[in-house]
Design a protein around this motif. Structure first.
Motif, PDB file in Angstrom:
ATOM      1  N   MET A 188       0.733  -1.109   0.026  1.00 37.57           N
ATOM      2  CA  MET A 188      -0.004   0.040   0.051  1.00 37.57           C
ATOM      3  C   MET A 188       0.940   1.258   0.138  1.00 37.57           C
ATOM      4  SD  MET A 188      -3.739   0.634   1.273  1.00 37.57           S
ATOM      5  CE  MET A 188      -3.821  -1.027   1.705  1.00 37.57           C
ATOM      6  N   THR A 189       1.965   1.231   0.595  1.00 43.41           N
ATOM      7  CA  THR A 189       2.869   2.399   0.706  1.00 43.41           C
ATOM      8  C   THR A 189       3.443   2.611  -0.722  1.00 43.41           C
ATOM      9  OG1 THR A 189       3.369   1.904   3.101  1.00 43.41           O
ATOM     10  CG2 THR A 189       4.950   3.408   1.827  1.00 43.41           C
ATOM     11  N   GLY A 190       3.759   1.704  -1.448  1.00 39.51           N
ATOM     12  CA  GLY A 190       4.226   1.679  -2.608  1.00 39.51           C
ATOM     13  C   GLY A 190       3.557   2.527  -3.513  1.00 39.51           C
ATOM     14  N   LEU A 191       2.236   1.979  -3.496  1.00 37.13           N
ATOM     15  CA  LEU A 191       1.307   2.636  -4.368  1.00 37.13           C
ATOM     16  C   LEU A 191       1.100   3.904  -4.094  1.00 37.13           C
ATOM     17  CD1 LEU A 191      -0.942   2.259  -6.632  1.00 37.13           C
ATOM     18  CD2 LEU A 191      -2.635   1.607  -5.057  1.00 37.13           C
ATOM     19  N   ALA A 192       0.785   4.457  -2.679  1.00 29.95           N
ATOM     20  CA  ALA A 192       0.657   5.558  -2.112  1.00 29.95           C
ATOM     21  C   ALA A 192       2.029   6.613  -2.778  1.00 29.95           C
ATOM     22  CB  ALA A 192       0.641   5.623  -0.651  1.00 29.95           C
ATOM     23  N   GLU A 193       2.988   6.197  -2.695  1.00 30.10           N
ATOM     24  CA  GLU A 193       4.324   6.994  -2.981  1.00 30.10           C
ATOM     25  C   GLU A 193       4.149   7.223  -4.522  1.00 30.10           C
ATOM     26  OE1 GLU A 193       7.646   4.560  -1.980  1.00 30.10           O
ATOM     27  OE2 GLU A 193       7.327   5.245   0.350  1.00 30.10           O
ATOM     28  N   GLN A 194       3.783   6.017  -5.221  1.00 29.07           N
ATOM     29  CA  GLN A 194       3.561   6.312  -6.702  1.00 29.07           C
ATOM     30  C   GLN A 194       2.757   7.376  -7.066  1.00 29.07           C
ATOM     31  OE1 GLN A 194       2.781   2.473  -8.569  1.00 29.07           O
ATOM     32  NE2 GLN A 194       5.091   1.826  -8.337  1.00 29.07           N
ATOM     33  N   LEU A 195       1.543   7.248  -6.338  1.00 25.00           N
ATOM     34  CA  LEU A 195       0.196   8.449  -6.630  1.00 25.00           C
ATOM     35  C   LEU A 195       0.627   9.632  -6.211  1.00 25.00           C
ATOM     36  CD1 LEU A 195      -2.555   5.913  -6.044  1.00 25.00           C
ATOM     37  CD2 LEU A 195      -1.702   6.916  -8.244  1.00 25.00           C
ATOM     38  N   GLY A 196       1.622   9.769  -5.004  1.00 27.24           N
ATOM     39  CA  GLY A 196       1.895  10.974  -4.205  1.00 27.24           C
ATOM     40  C   GLY A 196       0.831  11.219  -3.360  1.00 27.24           C
ATOM     41  N   ILE A 197       0.256  10.308  -2.748  1.00 22.49           N
ATOM     42  CA  ILE A 197      -0.807  10.368  -1.678  1.00 22.49           C
ATOM     43  C   ILE A 197      -0.640   9.832  -0.280  1.00 22.49           C
ATOM     44  CG2 ILE A 197      -2.756  11.173  -3.265  1.00 22.49           C
ATOM     45  CD1 ILE A 197      -3.613   8.325  -3.152  1.00 22.49           C
ATOM     46  N   HIS A 198      -1.264   9.829   0.700  1.00 21.57           N
ATOM     47  CA  HIS A 198      -0.990   9.139   2.023  1.00 21.57           C
ATOM     48  C   HIS A 198      -1.559   7.624   1.843  1.00 21.57           C
ATOM     49  CE1 HIS A 198      -0.830   8.277   6.284  1.00 21.57           C
ATOM     50  NE2 HIS A 198       0.147   9.057   6.349  1.00 21.57           N
ATOM     51  N   ALA A 199      -0.849   6.888   2.586  1.00 22.03           N
ATOM     52  CA  ALA A 199      -1.140   5.215   2.517  1.00 22.03           C
ATOM     53  C   ALA A 199      -2.743   5.234   3.137  1.00 22.03           C
ATOM     54  CB  ALA A 199      -0.275   4.533   3.269  1.00 22.03           C
ATOM     55  N   SER A 200      -2.896   6.104   3.977  1.00 22.60           N
ATOM     56  CA  SER A 200      -4.494   6.119   4.720  1.00 22.60           C
ATOM     57  C   SER A 200      -5.467   6.279   3.599  1.00 22.60           C
ATOM     58  CB  SER A 200      -4.549   6.838   5.806  1.00 22.60           C
ATOM     59  OG  SER A 200      -4.395   8.132   5.587  1.00 22.60           O
ATOM     60  N   THR A 201      -5.364   7.516   2.640  1.00 20.81           N
ATOM     61  CA  THR A 201      -6.100   7.722   1.590  1.00 20.81           C
ATOM     62  C   THR A 201      -6.182   6.477   0.646  1.00 20.81           C
ATOM     63  OG1 THR A 201      -5.295   9.774   1.870  1.00 20.81           O
ATOM     64  CG2 THR A 201      -6.365   9.384  -0.340  1.00 20.81           C
ATOM     65  N   VAL A 202      -5.110   5.910   0.173  1.00 25.29           N
ATOM     66  CA  VAL A 202      -5.339   4.728  -0.629  1.00 25.29           C
ATOM     67  C   VAL A 202      -6.014   3.497  -0.174  1.00 25.29           C
ATOM     68  CG1 VAL A 202      -3.861   2.921  -1.425  1.00 25.29           C
ATOM     69  CG2 VAL A 202      -2.846   4.835  -1.600  1.00 25.29           C
ATOM     70  N   ARG A 203      -5.719   3.319   1.330  1.00 23.43           N
ATOM     71  CA  ARG A 203      -6.627   2.313   2.088  1.00 23.43           C
ATOM     72  C   ARG A 203      -8.189   2.671   1.968  1.00 23.43           C
ATOM     73  NH1 ARG A 203      -3.702   2.744   6.295  1.00 23.43           N
ATOM     74  NH2 ARG A 203      -2.300   1.432   5.743  1.00 23.43           N
ATOM     75  N   PHE A 204      -8.298   4.056   2.239  1.00 20.46           N
ATOM     76  CA  PHE A 204      -9.739   4.319   2.137  1.00 20.46           C
ATOM     77  C   PHE A 204     -10.545   4.202   0.790  1.00 20.46           C
ATOM     78  CE2 PHE A 204     -12.779   7.643   0.519  1.00 20.46           C
ATOM     79  CZ  PHE A 204     -13.853   7.555   1.535  1.00 20.46           C
ATOM     80  N   HIS A 205      -9.815   4.341  -0.343  1.00 18.99           N
ATOM     81  CA  HIS A 205     -10.244   4.123  -1.723  1.00 18.99           C
ATOM     82  C   HIS A 205     -10.343   2.694  -1.849  1.00 18.99           C
ATOM     83  CE1 HIS A 205     -10.976   8.193  -2.750  1.00 18.99           C
ATOM     84  NE2 HIS A 205      -9.840   8.538  -2.191  1.00 18.99           N
ATOM     85  N   LEU A 206      -9.238   1.941  -1.392  1.00 18.51           N
ATOM     86  CA  LEU A 206      -9.323   0.485  -1.625  1.00 18.51           C
ATOM     87  C   LEU A 206     -10.393  -0.090  -1.091  1.00 18.51           C
ATOM     88  CD1 LEU A 206      -8.057  -2.118  -2.748  1.00 18.51           C
ATOM     89  CD2 LEU A 206      -6.481  -2.068  -0.722  1.00 18.51           C
ATOM     90  N   ASP A 207     -10.839   0.274   0.411  1.00 21.09           N
ATOM     91  CA  ASP A 207     -11.868  -0.285   0.918  1.00 21.09           C
ATOM     92  C   ASP A 207     -13.220  -0.134   0.031  1.00 21.09           C
ATOM     93  OD1 ASP A 207     -10.272  -1.114   2.918  1.00 21.09           O
ATOM     94  OD2 ASP A 207     -10.977   0.420   4.170  1.00 21.09           O
ATOM     95  N   ALA A 208     -13.208   1.153  -0.474  1.00 23.46           N
ATOM     96  CA  ALA A 208     -14.662   1.532  -1.282  1.00 23.46           C
ATOM     97  C   ALA A 208     -14.563   0.625  -2.419  1.00 23.46           C
ATOM     98  CB  ALA A 208     -14.426   3.028  -1.669  1.00 23.46           C
ATOM     99  N   LEU A 209     -13.647   0.401  -3.151  1.00 26.80           N
ATOM    100  CA  LEU A 209     -13.593  -0.669  -4.253  1.00 26.80           C
ATOM    101  C   LEU A 209     -13.770  -2.072  -3.983  1.00 26.80           C
ATOM    102  CD1 LEU A 209     -10.288   0.749  -6.108  1.00 26.80           C
ATOM    103  CD2 LEU A 209     -12.580   1.014  -6.831  1.00 26.80           C
TER     104      LEU A 209
END
Length: 55
Positions: free
Chosen positions: A1-22
């Motif tokens: 999750m951290t790697g994806l967050a870094e690639q997108l330039g956003i915080h890991a918790s934001t990635v986790r939030f959107h992943l949970d929705a998906l």
């Protein structure tokens, strides 16, 4: 999750939030990759997502 967050330039918790929705919409599946420490999730594409990404 951290790697994806870094690639997108956003915080890991934001990635986790959107992943949970998906996951909730059935667009991705979540699979545990690391047996220890903080869980790392590499969601494989669902059939719906494959259709979107591969036409």
């Amino acid at each position: 999750m951290t790697g994806l967050a870094e690639q997108l330039g956003i915080h890991a918790s934001t990635v986790r939030f959107h992943l949970d929705a998906l996951v909730a919409q059935g667009l991705v599946d979540r699979h545990l990759e690391q047996p220890t420490g903080r869980p790392y999730h590499q969601p494989p594409p669902t059939p719906q997502q494959e259709h979107v990404t591969h036409g």
